[in-house]
Design a protein around this motif. Structure first.
Motif, PDB file in Angstrom:
ATOM      1  N   GLN A 156     -65.564 -15.921 -24.916  1.00 44.05           N
ATOM      2  CA  GLN A 156     -64.336 -16.704 -24.773  1.00 44.05           C
ATOM      3  C   GLN A 156     -63.526 -16.168 -23.595  1.00 44.05           C
ATOM      4  OE1 GLN A 156     -61.646 -16.434 -28.100  1.00 44.05           O
ATOM      5  NE2 GLN A 156     -61.296 -14.249 -27.856  1.00 44.05           N
ATOM      6  N   HIS A 157     -62.819 -17.057 -22.916  1.00 44.67           N
ATOM      7  CA  HIS A 157     -61.890 -16.707 -21.833  1.00 44.67           C
ATOM      8  C   HIS A 157     -62.508 -15.886 -20.701  1.00 44.67           C
ATOM      9  CE1 HIS A 157     -58.943 -18.270 -24.579  1.00 44.67           C
ATOM     10  NE2 HIS A 157     -59.112 -17.274 -25.428  1.00 44.67           N
ATOM     11  N   THR A 158     -63.800 -16.082 -20.413  1.00 43.21           N
ATOM     12  CA  THR A 158     -64.442 -15.328 -19.332  1.00 43.21           C
ATOM     13  C   THR A 158     -64.633 -16.186 -18.084  1.00 43.21           C
ATOM     14  OG1 THR A 158     -66.710 -15.910 -19.956  1.00 43.21           O
ATOM     15  CG2 THR A 158     -65.732 -13.953 -21.019  1.00 43.21           C
ATOM     16  N   GLU A 170     -63.280  -5.891 -26.914  1.00 38.54           N
ATOM     17  CA  GLU A 170     -62.604  -6.746 -25.928  1.00 38.54           C
ATOM     18  C   GLU A 170     -62.319  -8.108 -26.556  1.00 38.54           C
ATOM     19  OE1 GLU A 170     -64.449  -4.967 -21.785  1.00 38.54           O
ATOM     20  OE2 GLU A 170     -65.479  -6.651 -22.706  1.00 38.54           O
ATOM     21  N   ASP A 188     -60.165 -10.260 -26.106  1.00 36.14           N
ATOM     22  CA  ASP A 188     -59.780 -11.324 -25.183  1.00 36.14           C
ATOM     23  C   ASP A 188     -61.007 -12.034 -24.611  1.00 36.14           C
ATOM     24  OD1 ASP A 188     -60.163  -8.745 -24.001  1.00 36.14           O
ATOM     25  OD2 ASP A 188     -59.438  -9.542 -22.084  1.00 36.14           O
ATOM     26  N   LYS A 189     -62.179 -11.393 -24.634  1.00 31.66           N
ATOM     27  CA  LYS A 189     -63.405 -11.983 -24.074  1.00 31.66           C
ATOM     28  C   LYS A 189     -64.447 -12.332 -25.138  1.00 31.66           C
ATOM     29  CE  LYS A 189     -63.087  -9.305 -19.798  1.00 31.66           C
ATOM     30  NZ  LYS A 189     -63.779  -8.277 -18.994  1.00 31.66           N
TER      31      LYS A 189
END
Length: 162
Positions: A40-42, A118, A120-121
């Motif tokens: 996600q979000h990469t 991580e 966020d990723k």
């Protein structure tokens, strides 16, 4: 990325190397499971399942060392007993050609309990049977996972070439 040879004018590729780690374990019933992360979000293949640990090989670093580093950074495991599986040359093709070389490793032994470091990723981290993979899996990684499942991974593979 491409570069032009100043002497010949030919276009050459600047190859981007990456290392991937598939953590594998045997279940009580004798099947093999692989640990995958949900990206996600990469900006690349978000919403796809992928190797639990993977990333670019840094300047001056071997692919083996990059695999160890990425496993520590992304899932908090160390001391992996890495086994080299395959190298994959791949391209996106088309007018903006991107050339990559990926080094795939497996590990059946490591220190620590894999966890998301991580968030966020990585939206999720789960074990899946090799014969019951989630959908979707990053396409070039799926090729390697299918090879692990069938026992047919060549030392050199390609993806994305005509």
């Amino acid at each position: 990325m491409t570069i032009r040879d100043d002497t010949t004018g030919k276009v050459r590729f600047a190859v981007v190397p990456a290392a991937y780690v598939f953590l594998l374990r045997e279940t009580a019933v004798g099947s093999t499971e692989v640990l995958l992360q949900l990206r996600q979000h990469t900006g690349f293949m978000d919403g796809h399942w992928a190797a639990a640990a993977a990333g670019h090989v840094e300047a001056g670093e071997t692919a083996y060392d990059a695999a160890q580093r990425e496993a520590h950074e992304e899932i908090a495991v160390d001391g992996l007993a890495l086994e080299f599986l395959t190298s994959m040359q791949r391209t996106a093709g088309g007018p903006a050609i991107d050339e990559r070389i990926d080094f795939f490793f497996t590990a059946r032994d490591w220190r620590g309990e894999p966890r998301i470091t991580e968030p966020d990723k990585c939206a999720d981290l789960q074990w899946f049977a090799l014969d019951a993979l989630p959908d979707p899996v990053v396409p070039h990684e799926l090729v390697v996972l299918e090879g692990i499942r069938t026992g047919g991974v060549a030392a050199y593979t390609t993806h994305g070439f005509g």
